[in-house]
Design an enzyme around this catalytic site. Structure first.
Site, PDB file in Angstrom:
ATOM      1  CG  ASP A 130      -2.031  -0.948   1.224  1.00 39.14           C
ATOM      2  OD1 ASP A 130      -2.251  -1.589   0.185  1.00 39.14           O
ATOM      3  OD2 ASP A 130      -2.711  -1.065   2.262  1.00 39.14           O
ATOM      4  NE  ARG A 180      -4.645  -1.666  -4.176  1.00 42.45           N
ATOM      5  CZ  ARG A 180      -4.228  -1.930  -2.938  1.00 42.45           C
ATOM      6  NH1 ARG A 180      -3.740  -0.966  -2.163  1.00 42.45           N
ATOM      7  NH2 ARG A 180      -4.281  -3.158  -2.472  1.00 42.45           N
TER       8      ARG A 180
HETATM    9  C1  LIG Z   1      -8.760  -1.408  -3.145  1.00 40.31           C
HETATM   10  C2  LIG Z   1      -8.334  -0.054  -2.684  1.00 40.31           C
HETATM   11  C3  LIG Z   1      -7.059   0.120  -2.170  1.00 40.31           C
HETATM   12  C4  LIG Z   1      -6.626   1.377  -1.766  1.00 40.31           C
HETATM   13  N1  LIG Z   1      -5.323   1.551  -1.353  1.00 40.31           N
HETATM   14  C5  LIG Z   1      -4.877   2.784  -1.056  1.00 40.31           C
HETATM   15  C6  LIG Z   1      -3.501   3.030  -0.765  1.00 40.31           C
HETATM   16  O1  LIG Z   1      -2.661   2.129  -0.767  1.00 40.31           O
HETATM   17  N2  LIG Z   1      -3.139   4.312  -0.473  1.00 40.31           N
HETATM   18  C7  LIG Z   1      -4.030   5.348  -0.473  1.00 40.31           C
HETATM   19  O2  LIG Z   1      -3.634   6.498  -0.238  1.00 40.31           O
HETATM   20  N3  LIG Z   1      -5.341   5.134  -0.729  1.00 40.31           N
HETATM   21  C8  LIG Z   1      -5.789   3.896  -1.013  1.00 40.31           C
HETATM   22  N4  LIG Z   1      -7.113   3.701  -1.308  1.00 40.31           N
HETATM   23  C9  LIG Z   1      -8.116   4.776  -1.034  1.00 40.31           C
HETATM   24  C10 LIG Z   1      -8.260   5.730  -2.193  1.00 40.31           C
HETATM   25  O3  LIG Z   1      -7.068   6.485  -2.337  1.00 40.31           O
HETATM   26  C11 LIG Z   1      -9.443   6.690  -1.999  1.00 40.31           C
HETATM   27  O4  LIG Z   1      -9.244   7.455  -0.840  1.00 40.31           O
HETATM   28  C12 LIG Z   1     -10.784   5.999  -1.890  1.00 40.31           C
HETATM   29  O5  LIG Z   1     -10.884   4.906  -2.754  1.00 40.31           O
HETATM   30  C13 LIG Z   1     -11.927   6.978  -2.248  1.00 40.31           C
HETATM   31  O6  LIG Z   1     -11.775   7.431  -3.558  1.00 40.31           O
HETATM   32  P1  LIG Z   1     -12.702   6.950  -4.785  1.00 40.31           P
HETATM   33  O7  LIG Z   1     -11.805   6.603  -5.917  1.00 40.31           O
HETATM   34  O8  LIG Z   1     -13.599   5.873  -4.368  1.00 40.31           O
HETATM   35  O9  LIG Z   1     -13.457   8.265  -5.265  1.00 40.31           O
HETATM   36  P2  LIG Z   1     -14.248   9.414  -4.498  1.00 40.31           P
HETATM   37  O10 LIG Z   1     -14.357  10.525  -5.480  1.00 40.31           O
HETATM   38  O11 LIG Z   1     -13.690   9.690  -3.165  1.00 40.31           O
HETATM   39  O12 LIG Z   1     -15.670   8.746  -4.291  1.00 40.31           O
HETATM   40  C14 LIG Z   1     -16.532   8.393  -5.372  1.00 40.31           C
HETATM   41  C15 LIG Z   1     -17.799   7.811  -4.807  1.00 40.31           C
HETATM   42  O13 LIG Z   1     -17.506   6.543  -4.185  1.00 40.31           O
HETATM   43  C16 LIG Z   1     -18.249   6.385  -2.986  1.00 40.31           C
HETATM   44  N5  LIG Z   1     -17.299   6.358  -1.846  1.00 40.31           N
HETATM   45  C17 LIG Z   1     -15.987   6.664  -1.863  1.00 40.31           C
HETATM   46  N6  LIG Z   1     -15.430   6.503  -0.642  1.00 40.31           N
HETATM   47  C18 LIG Z   1     -16.440   6.098   0.170  1.00 40.31           C
HETATM   48  C19 LIG Z   1     -16.520   5.780   1.544  1.00 40.31           C
HETATM   49  N7  LIG Z   1     -15.460   5.830   2.347  1.00 40.31           N
HETATM   50  N8  LIG Z   1     -17.726   5.410   2.048  1.00 40.31           N
HETATM   51  C20 LIG Z   1     -18.819   5.321   1.252  1.00 40.31           C
HETATM   52  N9  LIG Z   1     -18.796   5.621  -0.067  1.00 40.31           N
HETATM   53  C21 LIG Z   1     -17.637   6.009  -0.597  1.00 40.31           C
HETATM   54  C22 LIG Z   1     -19.183   7.576  -2.892  1.00 40.31           C
HETATM   55  O14 LIG Z   1     -20.373   7.230  -3.529  1.00 40.31           O
HETATM   56  C23 LIG Z   1     -18.446   8.636  -3.686  1.00 40.31           C
HETATM   57  O15 LIG Z   1     -19.296   9.613  -4.205  1.00 40.31           O
HETATM   58  C24 LIG Z   1      -7.536   2.476  -1.795  1.00 40.31           C
HETATM   59  C25 LIG Z   1      -8.814   2.293  -2.328  1.00 40.31           C
HETATM   60  C26 LIG Z   1      -9.207   1.070  -2.785  1.00 40.31           C
HETATM   61  C27 LIG Z   1     -10.565   0.938  -3.392  1.00 40.31           C
END
Ligand SMILES: Cc1cc2nc3c(=O)[nH]c(=O)nc-3n(C[C@H](O)[C@H](O)[C@H](O)COP(=O)(O)OP(=O)(O)OC[C@H]3O[C@@H](n4cnc5c(N)ncnc54)[C@H](O)[C@@H]3O)c2cc1C
Length: 302
Positions: A130, A180
């Site tokens: 990560d 990723r």
């Molecule tokens: C498999 C995976 C691994 C990850 N690994 C890392 C990592 O190693 N380092 C790192 O910095 N980040 C990591 N992340 C987190 C990532 O960086 C984002 O903070 C997170 O995925 C929210 O962004 P989004 O792309 O979903 O879009 P956003 O624009 O934040 O959200 C889009 C839509 O998704 C839904 N959504 C998003 N988050 C949530 C929530 N918490 N609860 C409910 N609904 C939500 C809502 O409907 C929102 O409108 C990871 C995410 C995933 C899915």
């Protein structure tokens, strides 16, 4: 404003100590965390597999300040890989380098993660490293690159909000390292990260297109329906088959969308966190969508 408040609170050690032992807070964490034990995480993994998804297990922990704890966390990740394999599931874990001792020194951390990568290689498993805050980006990428030379069982994470990510993505892709792609979940200064959602989304789309063409089995990790639709559209326009990449989402978020993607023939991996050190992870999920707090409070009161 709310996002940065939750991210600020995610780093408060006293609040963390209180929350991780308070019954009400622990109940709330269950929305995003599969349980406290590996057995509970494996149960969740089996349920998820029955729906046609694959998993990566994350034994929660970060910024470990004790060498013994760092070694114990590395051993736990090895155990998770072996038990996933024994259960007939793909052995795949996600880890954080500060959980493996990066704050104590690179040597400790490298030793722990190298041992885990070796264990993964023995059973055909995979270790995703990560990405944490930008204070760790250089060291994390250097460790992934070095490890990859001896173990192809490790992969990296790129955060679209970082201004440097185009360069890093190109370099890692040239080395053949699996990436990723996510948007990024930490509190960063505008000098290193884009601030506006539109800029982060634009960067995500640019990196997604690059990875689908030049990357090695990339993972597109997002719950954003617009990013997912754009990925599907780009892949089908360029003739990139659905088995050349995967979507990834977090446990407990957008379940319907996960099911839809599987039904449409895409590979979907669910990131399943478990363990007692859930507080910082949980607070980052609240920061992404502060409305979650109200939702959680209502469901717990009910
Ligand atoms: C498999 C995976 C691994 C990850 N690994 C890392 C990592 O190693 N380092 C790192 O910095 N980040 C990591 N992340 C987190 C990532 O960086 C984002 O903070 C997170 O995925 C929210 O962004 P989004 O792309 O979903 O879009 P956003 O624009 O934040 O959200 C889009 C839509 O998704 C839904 N959504 C998003 N988050 C949530 C929530 N918490 N609860 C409910 N609904 C939500 C809502 O409907 C929102 O409108 C990871 C995410 C995933 C899915």
């Amino acid at each position: 404003m709310l996002r940065s408040s939750f991210l600020y609170l995610s780093r408060q050690a006293r609040l963390r100590r209180w929350a991780e032992t308070a019954a009400l807070a622990r109940r709330m964490s269950r929305r995003f965390v599969a349980g406290e034990t590996l057995a509970e995480a494996l149960d969740a993994a089996r349920r998820v597999a029955a729906q046609g998804l694959v998993v990566t297990l994350d034994h929660l922990g970060e910024n470990v300040t004790d060498e013994f704890e760092a070694r114990a966390d590395a051993a736990e990740a090895g155990q998770a890989l072996r038990e996933l394999a024994a259960a007939g599931l793909e052995p795949n874990v996600s880890i954080k380098l500060t959980q493996f001792g990066l704050d104590l020194g690179e040597a400790v951390c490298r030793q722990n993660v190298c041992q885990l990568a070796g264990q993964a290689a023995e059973i055909g498993g995979f270790v995703r490293i990560d990405m944490e805050s930008s204070a760790y980006t250089d060291r994390t990428l250097a460790i992934v690159s070095d490890l990859y030379r001896s173990h192809h069982t490790v992969g990296a994470v790129i955060q679209a909000y970082l201004r440097r990510s185009d360069r890093d993505t190109e370099r890692l892709s040239e080395e053949g390292i699996r990436i990723r792609l996510c948007k990024g979940a930490y509190l960063e200064s505008p000098s290193v990260a884009f601030e506006k959602k539109a800029e982060v989304d634009e960067s995500f789309l640019r990196l997604m297109r690059y990875l689908l063409v030049h990357g090695t089995y990339p993972a597109i990790a997002t719950h954003d329906e617009r990013m997912i639709a754009a990925t599907r559209e780009f892949a089908s326009r360029e003739g990139i088959a659905p088995n050349r990449f995967e979507f990834q989402m977090l446990y407990g978020i957008q379940r319907e969308l996960q099911r839809q993607l599987v039904a449409d023939g895409y590979r979907v991996r669910l990131y399943v966190p478990y363990g007692v050190a859930w507080y910082p992870y949980f607070m980052r999920r609240l920061a992404e969508r502060p409305a979650n707090l109200l939702f959680l409070a209502r469901s717990v009161l009910k």
